[in-house]
Enzyme design. Structure first.
Site, PDB file in Angstrom:
ATOM      1  N   ALA A  30      -3.376  -7.175 -19.603  1.00  0.00           N
ATOM      2  CA  ALA A  30      -3.007  -8.720 -20.011  1.00  0.00           C
ATOM      3  C   ALA A  30      -4.141  -9.276 -21.076  1.00  0.00           C
ATOM      4  O   ALA A  30      -3.357 -10.398 -21.517  1.00  0.00           O
ATOM      5  CB  ALA A  30      -3.111  -9.327 -18.590  1.00  0.00           C
ATOM      6  N   THR A  34      -2.922 -12.544 -22.917  1.00  0.00           N
ATOM      7  CA  THR A  34      -3.542 -14.197 -22.896  1.00  0.00           C
ATOM      8  C   THR A  34      -3.896 -14.858 -24.298  1.00  0.00           C
ATOM      9  O   THR A  34      -3.846 -16.187 -24.196  1.00  0.00           O
ATOM     10  CB  THR A  34      -4.668 -14.075 -21.943  1.00  0.00           C
ATOM     11  OG1 THR A  34      -5.721 -13.091 -22.583  1.00  0.00           O
ATOM     12  CG2 THR A  34      -4.318 -13.561 -20.552  1.00  0.00           C
ATOM     13  N   ASP A 110       5.606  -7.891 -21.891  1.00  0.00           N
ATOM     14  CA  ASP A 110       5.946  -9.053 -22.723  1.00  0.00           C
ATOM     15  C   ASP A 110       6.554  -8.669 -24.360  1.00  0.00           C
ATOM     16  O   ASP A 110       6.814  -9.601 -24.794  1.00  0.00           O
ATOM     17  CB  ASP A 110       4.719 -10.068 -22.939  1.00  0.00           C
ATOM     18  CG  ASP A 110       3.614  -9.089 -23.504  1.00  0.00           C
ATOM     19  OD1 ASP A 110       3.574  -8.221 -24.225  1.00  0.00           O
ATOM     20  OD2 ASP A 110       2.496  -9.508 -23.244  1.00  0.00           O
ATOM     21  N   HIS A 127       4.779  -0.788 -16.766  1.00  0.00           N
ATOM     22  CA  HIS A 127       5.177  -1.573 -16.048  1.00  0.00           C
ATOM     23  C   HIS A 127       6.367  -2.351 -16.345  1.00  0.00           C
ATOM     24  O   HIS A 127       7.000  -3.465 -15.872  1.00  0.00           O
ATOM     25  CB  HIS A 127       3.961  -2.734 -15.556  1.00  0.00           C
ATOM     26  CG  HIS A 127       3.071  -2.237 -14.977  1.00  0.00           C
ATOM     27  ND1 HIS A 127       1.483  -2.775 -14.971  1.00  0.00           N
ATOM     28  CD2 HIS A 127       2.758  -1.045 -14.270  1.00  0.00           C
ATOM     29  CE1 HIS A 127       0.715  -2.124 -14.219  1.00  0.00           C
ATOM     30  NE2 HIS A 127       1.134  -0.884 -13.989  1.00  0.00           N
ATOM     31  N   CYS A 163      28.923   0.554 -13.437  1.00  0.00           N
ATOM     32  CA  CYS A 163      28.995   1.368 -12.148  1.00  0.00           C
ATOM     33  C   CYS A 163      28.947   0.079 -10.861  1.00  0.00           C
ATOM     34  O   CYS A 163      29.180   0.709  -9.878  1.00  0.00           O
ATOM     35  CB  CYS A 163      27.726   2.177 -11.848  1.00  0.00           C
ATOM     36  SG  CYS A 163      26.127   1.495 -11.533  1.00  0.00           S
TER      37      CYS A 163
END
Ligand code: ZN
Length: 254
Positions: A30, A34, A110, A127, A163
């Site tokens: 992060a 930032t 991001d 992630h 689906c």
């Protein structure tokens, strides 16, 4: 050494580490974003201090939670979208373009590494990504625009056009399994590098935080640049507690 001298010496040492490396893997958290105004997750004022995470099982089992999750997507509540890459991203993109960095492993969702010009196949997202959605059943990618009007105007909770399965933002939620493909690619890249460069991660979220030690045990140099101390500083060959953008701009000569 006075602080300013120490800082200058550390920055020079980083430049030297990058110059000597033959195959760099960059690992970002992060702290890289930032500096672009993307909030981090855990600090006071971070995303999880402002809103409660929706766990994966809640999303799957509870229509109200799905509605809340999609409200967050379309309101931009997490501020994971709309930011621009900063010097840290640009410096990493330069290392990749020069062929000096083979891959960027990121904990961020991001999309700013891709927006800084790094080809998608060089960005390994542990992630997931907050810029699109995937079907939880068949994996098909969906763009948010497909669902925007239906959700905002008619309250339709997105389902898969192929689906009929549940569709969710392509981030990895709490309680959701780590994505096997990216984990495998991250491990392979880590084992093939001779310099593992951590930028802006406090290295507390596992299994992602296991990669620096894997690199180190495999004989790579380990360099950490983070504003705050990390649990793995003691194992690193070089640690800079500094801003990433300015440090990286200088180190790669932007
Ligand atoms: Zn599907």
């Amino acid at each position: 050494m006075p602080d300013a001298d120490r800082q200058a010496a550390d920055r020079a040492a980083l430049t030297a580490e990058l110059a000597q490396a033959r195959r760099i893997v960059v690992f970002t958290g992060a702290g890289v974003s930032t500096e672009s105004g993307v909030p981090d997750f855990r600090s006071p004022g971070g995303v999880w201090s402002r809103m409660k995470p929706i766990y994966f099982q809640e999303f799957v089992n509870d229509e109200d939670k799905r509605r809340e999750a999609w409200n967050r997507v379309f309101s931009g509540a997490a501020k994971w979208t709309g930011a621009r890459p900063n010097d840290g991203h640009t410096a990493v993109a330069r290392l990749v373009a020069q062929g000096r960095a083979s891959a960027v492993i990121t904990q961020n969702v991001d999309n700013l590494h891709q927006e800084s010009g790094i080809p998608e196949d060089k960005v390994i997202e542990l992630h997931g990504n907050a810029h699109y959605a995937r079907c939880l059943s068949c994996g098909l990618r969906h763009e948010f625009d497909e669902f925007r009007d239906g959700f905002l105007d008619r309250g339709e909770i997105p389902t898969c056009r192929a689906c009929g399965g549940l569709v969710k933002s392509a981030t990895i939620s709490f309680g959701q399994a780590m994505p096997q493909g990216p984990m495998d690619r991250a491990e392979a890249a880590t084992l093939a590098c001779d310099l593992f460069l951590v930028l802006g991660s406090s290295l507390v979220v596992f299994p992602a935080a296991g990669f620096p030690m894997l690199a180190k045990r495999n004989g790579a140099r380990l360099v950490i640049v983070n504003r705050e101390p990390t649990d793995q500083d003691a194992y690193a060959d070089l640690v800079l507690h500094d801003e990433i953008g300015p440090v990286m701009r200088e180190a790669v000569g932007l």
